[in-house]
Design an enzyme around this catalytic site. Structure first.
Site, PDB file in Angstrom:
ATOM      1  N   GLY A 117       0.803  -1.207   0.000  1.00 39.66           N
ATOM      2  CA  GLY A 117       0.000   0.000   0.000  1.00 39.66           C
ATOM      3  C   GLY A 117       0.838   1.260   0.000  1.00 39.66           C
ATOM      4  CB  CYS A 118       0.433   4.483  -1.602  1.00 43.24           C
ATOM      5  SG  CYS A 118      -1.286   5.000  -1.526  1.00 43.24           S
TER       6      CYS A 118
END
Length: 288
Positions: A117-118
């Site tokens: 994920g970012c």
């Protein structure tokens, strides 16, 4: 929102502090008050989705506003029920949402499974961060004086900030600058989500502090959102999700926020100080 036996956590807590003035420490400690930061977890139809650090107040507004601005629901009526479960670790908001919304959320989570994920609330790619929100429809221009007046009025409607000096606020005003509603939180995004949630709940009369001040003749989209922070792209995106065409911030916007405001047809104002401001996007929405 259903209550709990032990109630929600407090929004502030006392503290002993040592004050230093002019480089000299006081002779003895003094009393102070600090804003609380509480973990607030959101569950949808029994599935955990996100945990935010927030002020434990106006949590039904927060749950609905967050759900709307994150694209989890399309309308406040998609939320069938909200229960608050309080423990020593924080608060869990258990939302029951429409089956179509729940299926869409499950599909989104399935698409993200196993990927790195970012760090933006469970989103992974740029198209998910910059969601496909339609531009806000054009409307009658609003005077700069009205926007500045709304910001000044909001400064007087922040009791938790006055007590602690540690919270942000988001407010909604009519087009004439009359401030109707304010929500506070330790997080600027949370404060705006709470405000948007309260606006979304207005049709069913649940937001009692708005009932006398806002009616069907003054829908949210014809008003102004003012915030006590800078204007990030998320603040612009949330404003667009609420359908409001004017966003005014105490500090500057980011470059991405300005580009997004330009695309979403939002008048973006920053550096709101006394009688001064700077317009960054869609100045045609603001009159002298």
């Amino acid at each position: 929102m259903a209550g709990t036996d032990i109630g929600l956590p407090p929004t502030s807590a006392p503290a002993r502090v040592l004050r230093v003035r002019g480089g000299m420490a006081a002779a003895r400690p003094d009393d102070d008050i600090l804003a609380e930061e509480t973990p607030i977890a959101l569950e949808y139809n029994g599935i955990s989705h996100a945990t935010m650090l927030a002020t434990p107040a106006d949590l039904e507004d927060f749950a609905i506003g967050f759900s709307l601005t994150e694209g989890i629901i399309d309308d406040a009526r998609d939320v069938r029920d909200i229960e608050a479960r309080v423990s020593e670790d924080g608060v869990v908001l258990e939302l029951t949402i429409a089956s179509a919304c729940a299926a869409r959320l499950k599909e989104r989570r399935r698409a993200l499974s196993g990927r790195t994920g970012c760090g933006l609330c469970g989103v992974e790619t740029l198209p998910e961060v910059l969601r496909d929100i339609p531009p806000v429809p054009a409307g009658a221009s609003i005077s700069a004086r009205a926007v500045l007046g709304a910001m000044r009025a909001m400064r007087e409607r922040q009791p938790l900030h006055a007590l602690t000096g540690a919270t942000h606020a988001a407010g909604w005003a009519r087009a004439d600058g009359t401030l109707v509603l304010v929500r506070e939180d330790v997080g600027r995004h949370n404060a705006l989500d709470k405000l948007i949630g309260a606006l979304a709940r207005r049709p069913d009369g649940a937001a009692t502090d708005m009932a006398a001040a806002v009616d069907a003749a003054a829908p949210a989209r014809y008003g102004i959102i003012v915030v006590s922070s800078r204007a990030s792209f998320e603040m612009v995106q949330k404003t667009a999700a609420a359908g409001v065409g004017v966003l005014a911030a105490v500090s500057a916007p980011t470059a991405l926020a300005r580009r997004l405001a330009d695309r979403l047809n939002i008048a973006l104002l920053g550096f709101m100080r006394d009688d001064d401001t700077t317009l960054y996007a869609h100045e045609e929405r603001i009159s002298a």
